[in-house]
Design an enzyme around this catalytic site. Structure first.
Site, PDB file in Angstrom:
ATOM      1  N   CYS A  63       0.856  -1.199   0.000  1.00 26.58           N
ATOM      2  CA  CYS A  63       0.000   0.000   0.000  1.00 26.58           C
ATOM      3  C   CYS A  63       0.886   1.240   0.000  1.00 26.58           C
ATOM      4  O   CYS A  63       0.641   2.219  -0.705  1.00 26.58           O
ATOM      5  CB  CYS A  63      -0.891   0.019   1.231  1.00 26.58           C
ATOM      6  N   HIS A  74       0.720   4.895  -1.857  1.00 21.67           N
ATOM      7  CA  HIS A  74       0.094   5.897  -0.991  1.00 21.67           C
ATOM      8  C   HIS A  74       1.059   6.560  -0.021  1.00 21.67           C
ATOM      9  O   HIS A  74       0.666   7.512   0.663  1.00 21.67           O
ATOM     10  CB  HIS A  74      -1.050   5.261  -0.191  1.00 21.67           C
ATOM     11  N   CYS A  77      -8.208  -1.961  -4.752  1.00 22.62           N
ATOM     12  CA  CYS A  77      -6.790  -1.630  -4.839  1.00 22.62           C
ATOM     13  C   CYS A  77      -5.961  -2.896  -4.985  1.00 22.62           C
ATOM     14  O   CYS A  77      -5.043  -2.967  -5.787  1.00 22.62           O
ATOM     15  CB  CYS A  77      -6.340  -0.885  -3.580  1.00 22.62           C
ATOM     16  N   CYS A 130     -35.126   0.182  11.371  1.00 19.46           N
ATOM     17  CA  CYS A 130     -34.015   0.761  12.144  1.00 19.46           C
ATOM     18  C   CYS A 130     -34.506   1.962  12.935  1.00 19.46           C
ATOM     19  O   CYS A 130     -34.167   2.147  14.105  1.00 19.46           O
ATOM     20  CB  CYS A 130     -32.898   1.207  11.217  1.00 19.46           C
ATOM     21  N   CYS A 162     -36.135   1.944  16.608  1.00 18.37           N
ATOM     22  CA  CYS A 162     -35.277   1.961  17.795  1.00 18.37           C
ATOM     23  C   CYS A 162     -34.367   3.190  17.799  1.00 18.37           C
ATOM     24  O   CYS A 162     -34.292   3.923  18.781  1.00 18.37           O
ATOM     25  CB  CYS A 162     -34.394   0.719  17.851  1.00 18.37           C
ATOM     26  N   HIS A 163     -33.640   3.397  16.685  1.00 19.69           N
ATOM     27  CA  HIS A 163     -32.498   4.315  16.725  1.00 19.69           C
ATOM     28  C   HIS A 163     -32.863   5.777  16.505  1.00 19.69           C
ATOM     29  O   HIS A 163     -32.037   6.648  16.758  1.00 19.69           O
ATOM     30  CB  HIS A 163     -31.434   3.843  15.736  1.00 19.69           C
ATOM     31  N   CYS A 173     -28.055  -6.637  13.814  1.00 20.50           N
ATOM     32  CA  CYS A 173     -29.340  -5.978  14.092  1.00 20.50           C
ATOM     33  C   CYS A 173     -30.468  -6.654  13.296  1.00 20.50           C
ATOM     34  O   CYS A 173     -31.569  -6.855  13.803  1.00 20.50           O
ATOM     35  CB  CYS A 173     -29.280  -4.499  13.702  1.00 20.50           C
TER      36      CYS A 173
END
Lengths: 259, 105
Positions: A74, A78, A112, A175, A178-179, A220
């Site tokens: 990498c 980079h 990549c 979702c 609840c959230h 979840c």
């Protein structure tokens, strides 16, 4: 007639905020960190007691290690991740022009690997992939989230929003139920958070390991007894994108610790 | 495998210091089964030692009920500058080491 129209209009206007009751006001948004007990907070705050940092350290080694037929690391493209990767994770999932859809950080790492390192993709949730995404995302710690700002992403954010609002599973819960509507209450013994994805990949004490947001979303879904979407599926990417855009401006915490 | 060590860089002679160590390990208990019913073999760290200038000052036995990535914290009295050496030994020939230096004034 005019009066009736006025009444109907007034009722509609009055009803509109109720329909959008789910949305959390920008200044009322809270990281999962604020729902944790003091012990878990200390664990996250101290880099020598945060188990997520073990993965970041391994990621640093992986970053500099050559791999694939191209025999490239990498770092060969980079450079030093501390400068080149700063703020990158805060804008992921990002739009990929070639594919014409958003890709997550994990998918970007595998793209990549395929395109530049000529290496095999790393399986989702494998330690090799998690250490790299943790190392990259750690460089954005403290950086405000900007994912979803790209106008090309608008339809995908909308798709994620729809999925967030969509009831599913045998428990027939979305979702948002609840959230958005019930955070700060408890589900059995555990606090319900707002589901702000500020610290991924994060170390969950329950998992005893680092995990991606996709793992969290899938558990979840299993929890509401729905069939979870596959890792890397367009639906999970859209959900992640919507959640990141919902947390716009909140600082990244990677690697966070959660109970 | 990565290890995170927290030892103060300097201390006064006679000080009690805290040493904190965290190391990477899955700590597989040996009690779990795969979806097709096979037992997942035990793979844990069984022993941890800390030496201060070659002298053992702390030792711990670890067991299956200990969580993954074990975190250990303990105290010692420091009288001289030197080096702490840490060693984790476990199943399947697992062995890893780390060290940290301290200056005592």
């Amino acid at each position: 007639m005019m009066l009736w129209r006025a009444i109907v209009a007034a009722v509609l206007v009055g009803a509109a905020p109720a329909l959008l009751a789910g949305e959390i006001a920008s200044d009322a948004r809270r990281s999962g960190y604020s729902f944790m007990g003091p012990d878990t907070r200390i664990m996250q705050d101290d880099d020598t007691s945060n188990p997520g940092m073990l993965f970041v350290l391994d990621g640093e080694t992986s970053w500099g290690r050559t791999t694939g037929n191209a025999n490239k690391a990498c770092a060969d493209c980079h450079g030093d991740a501390k400068t080149s990767m700063k703020g990158i994770a805060a804008r992921y999932p990002a739009f990929d022009k070639t594919l014409g859809r958003p890709v997550t950080l994990d998918q970007r790492i595998n793209l990549c690997r395929a395109n530049h390192q000529q290496a095999t993709p790393l399986p989702y949730e494998s330690r090799d992939l998690l250490v790299l995404s943790a190392y990259v995302a750690h460089q954005s710690r403290g950086v405000a989230i900007t994912a979803g700002d790209d106008p090309q992403l608008t339809p995908f954010v909308a798709q994620g929003h729809d999925l967030f609002m969509q009831r599913e599973g045998q428990l027939n819960l979305a979702c948002t139920n609840c959230h958005d509507d019930n955070f700060d209450k408890r589900l059995a013994g555990a606090p319900i958070t707002q589901g702000q994805p500020t610290g991924y990949p994060l170390y969950r004490l329950e998992w005893q390991t680092l995990g991606s947001i996709e793992r969290r979303l899938r558990s979840c879904m299993t929890g509401v007894r729905a069939q979870p979407f596959d890792y890397g599926s367009p639906e999970l990417v859209a959900l992640e994108l919507y959640l990141m855009s919902r947390a716009r401006g909140m600082p990244m915490e990677t690697p966070a610790v959660r109970p | 495998m990565a290890a995170l060590i927290n030892v103060p860089a300097r201390a006064n002679a006679g000080d009690i210091i805290e040493i904190r160590t965290l190391t990477s390990h899955i700590m597989e208990t040996g009690f779990r089964h795969t979806a097709d019913g096979k037992l997942v073999p035990r793979d844990i760290i069984t022993n941890f030692t800390c030496r201060y200038n070659g002298v053992e000052i702390f030792r711990a036995d670890l067991f299956p009920a200990i969580a993954a990535n074990p975190y250990l914290s303990f105290f010692t009295v420091v009288n001289e500058s030197g080096k702490f050496e840490f060693e984790w030994i476990g199943d399947n020939g697992y062995s890893t080491t780390a060290s940290a230096s301290i200056t005592v004034e």
